[in-house]
Design a protein around this motif. Structure first.
Motif, short mmCIF file in Angstrom:
data_model
loop_
_atom_site.label_atom_id
_atom_site.label_comp_id
_atom_site.label_asym_id
_atom_site.label_seq_id
_atom_site.Cartn_x
_atom_site.Cartn_y
_atom_site.Cartn_z
N THR A 1 4.57 1.72 1.48
CA THR A 1 5.49 2.58 0.96
C THR A 1 4.93 4.29 1.26
O THR A 1 3.74 4.47 0.89
N ALA A 2 6.04 5.05 1.55
CA ALA A 2 5.54 6.65 1.79
C ALA A 2 5.87 7.15 0.16
O ALA A 2 7.03 6.89 -0.15
N LEU A 3 4.85 8.09 -0.41
CA LEU A 3 5.21 8.84 -1.54
C LEU A 3 5.15 10.21 -1.32
O LEU A 3 4.15 10.59 -0.49
N PHE A 4 6.16 11.08 -1.54
CA PHE A 4 6.02 12.27 -1.02
C PHE A 4 5.37 13.25 -2.45
O PHE A 4 6.06 13.18 -3.34
N ALA A 5 4.49 14.21 -1.88
CA ALA A 5 4.05 15.12 -3.04
C ALA A 5 3.58 16.35 -2.29
O ALA A 5 3.41 16.27 -1.05
N ARG A 6 3.25 17.40 -2.96
CA ARG A 6 2.80 18.48 -2.53
C ARG A 6 1.44 18.33 -1.87
O ARG A 6 0.66 17.72 -2.47
N ALA A 7 1.46 19.22 -0.86
CA ALA A 7 0.06 18.97 -0.20
C ALA A 7 -1.32 19.14 -0.93
O ALA A 7 -2.27 18.30 -0.82
N MET B 1 0.90 -1.34 0.02
CA MET B 1 -0.10 0.16 0.11
C MET B 1 0.62 1.43 0.04
O MET B 1 1.72 1.24 0.67
N ARG B 2 0.50 2.25 -0.96
CA ARG B 2 1.17 3.23 -0.77
C ARG B 2 0.37 4.71 -0.15
O ARG B 2 -0.73 4.59 -0.29
N ILE B 3 1.18 5.33 0.64
CA ILE B 3 0.58 6.40 1.46
C ILE B 3 1.42 7.56 0.82
O ILE B 3 2.30 7.69 0.97
N ALA B 4 0.44 8.81 0.52
CA ALA B 4 0.90 10.00 0.02
C ALA B 4 1.04 11.10 1.16
O ALA B 4 0.20 11.24 1.90
N VAL B 5 2.31 11.55 1.32
CA VAL B 5 2.44 12.29 2.44
C VAL B 5 2.98 13.77 1.86
O VAL B 5 3.99 13.76 1.21
N PRO B 6 2.77 14.87 2.59
CA PRO B 6 3.34 16.22 2.26
C PRO B 6 4.95 16.43 2.23
O PRO B 6 5.50 15.83 3.00
N ASN B 7 5.32 16.55 0.96
CA ASN B 7 7.04 16.46 0.80
C ASN B 7 7.68 17.68 1.49
O ASN B 7 8.92 17.68 1.68
N LYS B 8 6.79 18.97 1.50
CA LYS B 8 7.54 19.92 2.21
C LYS B 8 6.47 20.68 2.69
O LYS B 8 5.22 20.50 2.89
N GLY B 9 6.85 21.99 3.31
CA GLY B 9 5.89 23.01 3.78
C GLY B 9 5.51 22.61 5.24
O GLY B 9 6.04 21.71 5.92
N LEU C 1 3.09 21.09 6.67
CA LEU C 1 2.45 19.67 6.91
C LEU C 1 3.33 18.64 6.82
O LEU C 1 3.32 17.26 7.28
N HIS C 2 4.75 18.85 6.44
CA HIS C 2 5.54 17.57 6.31
C HIS C 2 6.14 17.19 7.54
O HIS C 2 5.94 15.84 7.92
N ASP C 3 6.78 18.12 8.39
CA ASP C 3 7.28 17.37 9.74
C ASP C 3 6.35 16.65 10.60
O ASP C 3 6.53 15.61 10.99
N PRO C 4 5.29 17.39 10.79
CA PRO C 4 4.12 16.73 11.70
C PRO C 4 3.61 15.43 10.96
O PRO C 4 3.25 14.43 11.80
N SER C 5 3.65 15.20 9.56
CA SER C 5 3.30 14.10 9.08
C SER C 5 4.10 13.09 9.35
O SER C 5 3.83 11.74 9.65
N ILE C 6 5.25 13.23 9.34
CA ILE C 6 6.32 12.27 9.31
C ILE C 6 6.53 11.62 10.72
O ILE C 6 6.65 10.58 11.04
N ASP C 7 6.18 12.69 11.83
CA ASP C 7 6.39 12.45 13.12
C ASP C 7 5.14 11.36 13.34
O ASP C 7 5.54 10.47 14.05
N LEU C 8 4.12 11.76 12.79
CA LEU C 8 2.76 10.87 13.25
C LEU C 8 3.08 9.48 12.55
O LEU C 8 2.98 8.65 13.23
N LEU C 9 3.67 9.27 11.38
CA LEU C 9 4.01 8.13 10.68
C LEU C 9 5.00 7.25 11.68
O LEU C 9 4.95 6.15 12.05
N GLU C 10 6.04 7.96 12.32
CA GLU C 10 7.13 7.25 13.20
C GLU C 10 6.41 6.93 14.37
O GLU C 10 6.71 5.85 14.99
N ARG C 11 5.43 7.76 14.86
CA ARG C 11 4.84 7.49 16.28
C ARG C 11 3.94 6.27 16.18
O ARG C 11 3.86 5.57 17.13
N ALA C 12 3.63 6.16 14.77
CA ALA C 12 2.51 4.95 14.70
C ALA C 12 3.08 3.78 14.31
O ALA C 12 2.64 2.60 14.16
#
Ligand SMILES: Nc1ncnc2c1ncn2[C@@H]1O[C@H](COP(=O)(O)OP(=O)(O)OP(=O)(O)O)[C@@H](O)[C@H]1O
Ligand SMILES: O=P(O)(O)OC[C@H]1O[C@H](OP(=O)(O)OP(=O)(O)O)[C@H](O)[C@@H]1O
Ligand SMILES: [Mg+2]
Length: 281
Positions: free
Chosen positions: A44-50, A1-9, A11-22
């Motif tokens: 797999t995480a896929l990085f794209a603009r919000a 499964m692929r999950i699309a995650v904000p690549n910058k801006g 929303l990026h850091d809190p999104s990565i933080d959430l993935l890690e904590r999960a």
């Protein structure tokens, strides 16, 4: 499964933080990459603009995505809002110059509204039966009413500072937004998607709770139970060579201060409060 995650801006850091904590640790980090494997071989995480994330999910490049509700709505795609991730809180509002003639949505009939959210804006004005011209801009929206490009704007506000600095006053709220986990309707029941929802929920549930440990005389246990309603009641264990018992419980963070005072008054000792990483209810 692929999950699309904000690549910058923002929303990026809190999104990565959430993935890690999960528990979905990203292999090799997330910096400047297009995608990253996680410790789960099926994710797999896929990085794209919000702003592009709803499109990636709708097109099937990813099954699920993390981005603002405003972006999902603006995309116009039929996506399912699975979980409020409780960050990126902001509001889309109609705003006009503080000292100008516009103080209601109706007053914009025949006028011009500038926005980065043309779809949401058009829908809002259509629903209100107000015929306004919508002009799309890609940034610095707050400037447009001051250079005769628009009579009003529809833009994001959170603290209100940007509107204030640009001498704009909020007229009406269009949408209240926060970051969501969303999915294409056809994958909502997939096992992996449900596991992801459970993992994120466990992080959110843990955030406002604390784990409390203490020792107390056994004959005060009923009193202790009264102040520790907890989840299914506290866990009680004997303390070797003592009349005390050890009590463990999960407590709402905002109740911790009061609970500790009550426990002290009951003669509890060795009170320990710790954060909880994840809590699967
Ligand atoms: N001031 C804010 N406070 C809270 N959330 C915000 C704020 N501004 C934007 N957001 C949320 O973050 C999302 C992304 O914002 P935006 O598209 O402006 O990206 P950014 O993080 O500013 O990066 P960039 O604009 O450089 O791509 C918005 O769609 C909205 O959901
Ligand atoms: O109410 P406030 O707390 O002032 O926040 C609102 C501002 O935040 C966002 O801009 P951002 O900081 O993302 O800059 P950008 O326009 O470059 O994206 C948004 O576009 C507003 O301008
Ligand atoms: Mg921005």
């Amino acid at each position: 499964m692929r999950i699309a995650v904000p690549n910058k801006g923002r929303l990026h850091d809190p999104s990565i933080d959430l993935l890690e904590r999960a528990g979905l640790h990203l292999e090799g980090g997330a910096d400047r990459k297009l995608y990253a494997d996680t410790v789960d071989p099926d994710v797999t995480a896929l990085f794209a603009r919000a702003a592009d994330i709803p499109e990636y999910v709708a097109d099937g490049a990813a099954a699920v995505g993390i981005t603002g509700l405003d972006q999902v709505r603006e995309s116009g795609h039929d996506l399912v809002d699975l979980l409020d991730l409780e960050f990126g809180r902001c509001r889309l509002v109609v705003a006009a110059p503080e000292d100008g003639a516009i103080s209601s949505v109706e007053a914009l009939a025949g006028g011009t509204v500038a926005t980065e959210f043309p779809r949401i804006t058009r829908e809002f004005f259509a629903e209100r039966g107000v015929d306004a011209d919508v002009v799309e801009v890609t940034g610095a929206t707050e400037l447009t009413p001051h250079v005769d490009m628009a009579d009003a704007i529809v833009d994001i506000t959170s603290t209100g500072t940007t509107l204030r600095v640009n001498r704009l006053a909020e007229i009406e709220e269009v949408l209240s937004s926060s970051v969501r986990l969303f999915a294409r309707p056809d994958v909502v029941d997939d096992e992996k998607v449900q596991q992801l929802v459970t993992a994120f929920e466990s992080v959110l549930a843990a955030e406002d709770r604390r784990y409390l440990m203490l020792n107390v005389a056994e004959d005060r246990l009923d009193d202790v139970r009264d102040v520790l309603p907890g989840m299914g009641g506290p866990t009680v264990m004997d303390v070797a060579g003592s009349d005390d018992v050890a009590v463990h419980a999960v407590v709402e963070e905002r109740a911790v201060f009061g609970v500790i005072n009550d426990l002290k008054a009951m003669g509890a000792s060795d009170i320990l409060v710790t954060e909880i990483e994840r809590l699967v209810e």
